[in-house]
Design a protein around this motif. Structure first.
Motif, PDB file in Angstrom:
ATOM      1  N   MET A  25      34.248  -6.914  48.191  1.00  0.00           N
ATOM      2  CA  MET A  25      33.098  -7.604  48.792  1.00  0.00           C
ATOM      3  C   MET A  25      33.530  -8.226  50.111  1.00  0.00           C
ATOM      4  SD  MET A  25      31.437  -9.626  45.554  1.00  0.00           S
ATOM      5  CE  MET A  25      32.949 -10.481  45.145  1.00  0.00           C
ATOM      6  N   PRO A  26      32.557  -8.466  51.007  1.00  0.00           N
ATOM      7  CA  PRO A  26      32.894  -9.135  52.280  1.00  0.00           C
ATOM      8  C   PRO A  26      33.161 -10.630  52.073  1.00  0.00           C
ATOM      9  CG  PRO A  26      30.533  -8.771  52.122  1.00  0.00           C
ATOM     10  CD  PRO A  26      31.150  -8.108  50.919  1.00  0.00           C
ATOM     11  N   GLU A  27      33.748 -11.258  53.052  1.00  0.00           N
ATOM     12  CA  GLU A  27      34.043 -12.698  53.098  1.00  0.00           C
ATOM     13  C   GLU A  27      35.118 -13.114  52.102  1.00  0.00           C
ATOM     14  OE1 GLU A  27      30.733 -15.461  53.680  1.00  0.00           O
ATOM     15  OE2 GLU A  27      29.534 -13.757  54.331  1.00  0.00           O
ATOM     16  N   MET A  28      34.801 -13.086  50.808  1.00  0.00           N
ATOM     17  CA  MET A  28      35.817 -13.373  49.788  1.00  0.00           C
ATOM     18  C   MET A  28      35.705 -12.295  48.732  1.00  0.00           C
ATOM     19  SD  MET A  28      36.262 -16.538  47.070  1.00  0.00           S
ATOM     20  CE  MET A  28      36.336 -17.896  48.202  1.00  0.00           C
ATOM     21  N   ASP A  29      36.786 -11.530  48.526  1.00  0.00           N
ATOM     22  CA  ASP A  29      36.703 -10.450  47.542  1.00  0.00           C
ATOM     23  C   ASP A  29      36.769 -10.981  46.110  1.00  0.00           C
ATOM     24  OD1 ASP A  29      39.388 -10.811  46.783  1.00  0.00           O
ATOM     25  OD2 ASP A  29      40.123  -9.186  48.033  1.00  0.00           O
ATOM     26  N   GLY A  30      36.608 -10.079  45.168  1.00  0.00           N
ATOM     27  CA  GLY A  30      36.539 -10.464  43.766  1.00  0.00           C
ATOM     28  C   GLY A  30      37.801 -11.118  43.237  1.00  0.00           C
ATOM     29  N   ILE A  31      38.942 -10.643  43.681  1.00  0.00           N
ATOM     30  CA  ILE A  31      40.205 -11.206  43.182  1.00  0.00           C
ATOM     31  C   ILE A  31      40.373 -12.647  43.655  1.00  0.00           C
ATOM     32  CG2 ILE A  31      42.726 -11.003  43.275  1.00  0.00           C
ATOM     33  CD1 ILE A  31      42.168  -7.874  43.293  1.00  0.00           C
ATOM     34  N   GLU A  32      40.087 -12.889  44.931  1.00  0.00           N
ATOM     35  CA  GLU A  32      40.149 -14.258  45.456  1.00  0.00           C
ATOM     36  C   GLU A  32      39.119 -15.151  44.752  1.00  0.00           C
ATOM     37  OE1 GLU A  32      42.469 -15.567  47.461  1.00  0.00           O
ATOM     38  OE2 GLU A  32      43.364 -13.590  47.223  1.00  0.00           O
ATOM     39  N   ALA A  33      37.947 -14.586  44.492  1.00  0.00           N
ATOM     40  CA  ALA A  33      36.889 -15.350  43.814  1.00  0.00           C
ATOM     41  C   ALA A  33      37.295 -15.706  42.389  1.00  0.00           C
ATOM     42  CB  ALA A  33      35.585 -14.560  43.819  1.00  0.00           C
ATOM     43  N   VAL A  34      37.962 -14.783  41.697  1.00  0.00           N
ATOM     44  CA  VAL A  34      38.454 -15.073  40.333  1.00  0.00           C
ATOM     45  C   VAL A  34      39.419 -16.255  40.388  1.00  0.00           C
ATOM     46  CG1 VAL A  34      39.912 -14.240  38.430  1.00  0.00           C
ATOM     47  CG2 VAL A  34      38.130 -12.763  39.369  1.00  0.00           C
ATOM     48  N   LYS A  35      40.350 -16.219  41.336  1.00  0.00           N
ATOM     49  CA  LYS A  35      41.325 -17.310  41.467  1.00  0.00           C
ATOM     50  C   LYS A  35      40.624 -18.627  41.769  1.00  0.00           C
ATOM     51  CE  LYS A  35      45.040 -14.284  43.049  1.00  0.00           C
ATOM     52  NZ  LYS A  35      45.761 -13.770  44.224  1.00  0.00           N
ATOM     53  N   ALA A  36      39.623 -18.578  42.659  1.00  0.00           N
ATOM     54  CA  ALA A  36      38.900 -19.797  43.045  1.00  0.00           C
ATOM     55  C   ALA A  36      38.105 -20.362  41.866  1.00  0.00           C
ATOM     56  CB  ALA A  36      37.968 -19.503  44.217  1.00  0.00           C
ATOM     57  N   ILE A  37      37.417 -19.490  41.150  1.00  0.00           N
ATOM     58  CA  ILE A  37      36.618 -19.944  39.998  1.00  0.00           C
ATOM     59  C   ILE A  37      37.530 -20.466  38.894  1.00  0.00           C
ATOM     60  CG2 ILE A  37      35.108 -19.151  38.109  1.00  0.00           C
ATOM     61  CD1 ILE A  37      33.697 -17.358  40.235  1.00  0.00           C
ATOM     62  N   ARG A  38      38.635 -19.769  38.646  1.00  0.00           N
ATOM     63  CA  ARG A  38      39.576 -20.235  37.621  1.00  0.00           C
ATOM     64  C   ARG A  38      40.227 -21.558  38.040  1.00  0.00           C
ATOM     65  NH1 ARG A  38      40.710 -17.671  32.691  1.00  0.00           N
ATOM     66  NH2 ARG A  38      42.857 -18.215  33.104  1.00  0.00           N
ATOM     67  N   GLY A  39      40.288 -21.812  39.349  1.00  0.00           N
ATOM     68  CA  GLY A  39      40.791 -23.092  39.830  1.00  0.00           C
ATOM     69  C   GLY A  39      39.847 -24.232  39.490  1.00  0.00           C
ATOM     70  N   VAL A  40      38.562 -23.926  39.416  1.00  0.00           N
ATOM     71  CA  VAL A  40      37.528 -24.908  39.071  1.00  0.00           C
ATOM     72  C   VAL A  40      37.391 -25.027  37.556  1.00  0.00           C
ATOM     73  CG1 VAL A  40      35.026 -25.360  39.185  1.00  0.00           C
ATOM     74  CG2 VAL A  40      36.227 -24.478  41.179  1.00  0.00           C
ATOM     75  N   ASP A  41      37.514 -23.883  36.864  1.00  0.00           N
ATOM     76  CA  ASP A  41      37.350 -23.832  35.411  1.00  0.00           C
ATOM     77  C   ASP A  41      38.351 -22.835  34.847  1.00  0.00           C
ATOM     78  OD1 ASP A  41      36.602 -23.520  32.775  1.00  0.00           O
ATOM     79  OD2 ASP A  41      34.561 -22.840  33.198  1.00  0.00           O
ATOM     80  N   ALA A  42      39.436 -23.355  34.267  1.00  0.00           N
ATOM     81  CA  ALA A  42      40.506 -22.499  33.751  1.00  0.00           C
ATOM     82  C   ALA A  42      40.032 -21.590  32.621  1.00  0.00           C
ATOM     83  CB  ALA A  42      41.663 -23.362  33.267  1.00  0.00           C
ATOM     84  N   ASN A  43      38.924 -21.950  31.979  1.00  0.00           N
ATOM     85  CA  ASN A  43      38.403 -21.154  30.858  1.00  0.00           C
ATOM     86  C   ASN A  43      37.280 -20.204  31.259  1.00  0.00           C
ATOM     87  OD1 ASN A  43      40.124 -22.454  28.950  1.00  0.00           O
ATOM     88  ND2 ASN A  43      38.772 -24.223  29.055  1.00  0.00           N
ATOM     89  N   ALA A  44      37.062 -20.016  32.548  1.00  0.00           N
ATOM     90  CA  ALA A  44      35.973 -19.152  33.019  1.00  0.00           C
ATOM     91  C   ALA A  44      36.101 -17.747  32.431  1.00  0.00           C
ATOM     92  CB  ALA A  44      35.994 -19.079  34.534  1.00  0.00           C
ATOM     93  N   ASN A  45      34.973 -17.197  31.985  1.00  0.00           N
ATOM     94  CA  ASN A  45      34.917 -15.834  31.463  1.00  0.00           C
ATOM     95  C   ASN A  45      34.448 -14.919  32.582  1.00  0.00           C
ATOM     96  OD1 ASN A  45      35.605 -16.339  28.694  1.00  0.00           O
ATOM     97  ND2 ASN A  45      33.603 -17.284  28.468  1.00  0.00           N
ATOM     98  N   ILE A  46      35.361 -14.088  33.072  1.00  0.00           N
ATOM     99  CA  ILE A  46      35.026 -13.205  34.190  1.00  0.00           C
ATOM    100  C   ILE A  46      35.369 -11.766  33.819  1.00  0.00           C
ATOM    101  CG2 ILE A  46      35.419 -12.683  36.634  1.00  0.00           C
ATOM    102  CD1 ILE A  46      36.376 -15.669  36.890  1.00  0.00           C
ATOM    103  N   ILE A  47      34.409 -10.878  34.041  1.00  0.00           N
ATOM    104  CA  ILE A  47      34.628  -9.451  33.840  1.00  0.00           C
ATOM    105  C   ILE A  47      34.566  -8.786  35.210  1.00  0.00           C
ATOM    106  CG2 ILE A  47      33.722  -7.314  32.835  1.00  0.00           C
ATOM    107  CD1 ILE A  47      32.543  -9.000  30.565  1.00  0.00           C
ATOM    108  N   MET A  48      35.614  -8.062  35.559  1.00  0.00           N
ATOM    109  CA  MET A  48      35.657  -7.371  36.847  1.00  0.00           C
ATOM    110  C   MET A  48      34.901  -6.046  36.765  1.00  0.00           C
ATOM    111  SD  MET A  48      37.294  -9.552  38.546  1.00  0.00           S
ATOM    112  CE  MET A  48      37.390  -8.713  40.127  1.00  0.00           C
ATOM    113  N   CYS A  49      34.270  -5.691  37.873  1.00  0.00           N
ATOM    114  CA  CYS A  49      33.584  -4.416  37.988  1.00  0.00           C
ATOM    115  C   CYS A  49      34.259  -3.665  39.128  1.00  0.00           C
ATOM    116  CB  CYS A  49      32.115  -4.618  38.338  1.00  0.00           C
ATOM    117  SG  CYS A  49      31.251  -5.669  37.172  1.00  0.00           S
ATOM    118  N   SER A  50      34.762  -2.475  38.848  1.00  0.00           N
ATOM    119  CA  SER A  50      35.450  -1.748  39.910  1.00  0.00           C
ATOM    120  C   SER A  50      35.054  -0.285  39.922  1.00  0.00           C
ATOM    121  CB  SER A  50      36.963  -1.853  39.722  1.00  0.00           C
ATOM    122  OG  SER A  50      37.374  -1.066  38.619  1.00  0.00           O
TER     123      SER A  50
END
Length: 121
Positions: free
Chosen positions: A57-82
């Motif tokens: 994705m533009p601006e912030m890709d999915g991997i960076e977004a996963v790290k950022a969201i997990r930084g806010v909520d260590a228990n975040a449930n994230i499924i990657m789509c590739s």
């Protein structure tokens, strides 16, 4: 109460496709984001039970977004789509904290299976 899902993909038609699949399965789509920056802000506001996250994705890709969201909520449930052939990125996403991944083109039952497996851990 139905589980809340945030859909993140830079392609509007992909968001719509995932939204149709998950709402038919009884989940509630609480938000949609076209990049990682928007996803992070919406995650903080909406506190969804699960996020489907595109990798490229533009601006912030999915991997960076996963790290950022997990930084806010260590228990975040994230499924990657590739897309096919992004195995190295999928591994990086899993290491960053994603709980599962689904490969495009999506199969409806695979999406639901991944969501149920992650939410029922």
């Amino acid at each position: 109460m139905s589980k809340k899902i945030l859909i993140v993909d830079d392609a509007a038609f992909m968001r719509m496709m995932i939204k149709n699949i998950v709402t038919k399965a009884g989940y509630e789509v609480v938000g949609e984001a076209e990049n990682g920056n928007v996803a992070l802000e919406l995650y903080k506001q909406l506190k969804p039970d699960l996020v489907t996250m595109d990798i490229t994705m533009p601006e912030m890709d999915g991997i960076e977004a996963v790290k950022a969201i997990r930084g806010v909520d260590a228990n975040a449930n994230i499924i990657m789509c590739s897309a096919m052939g992004q195995q190295a990125m999928v591994m990086e996403a899993i290491q960053a904290g994603a709980k599962d991944f689904i490969v495009k083109p999506f199969q409806q039952d695979r999406i639901i299976q991944a969501i149920e497996r992650v939410l029922n851990r």
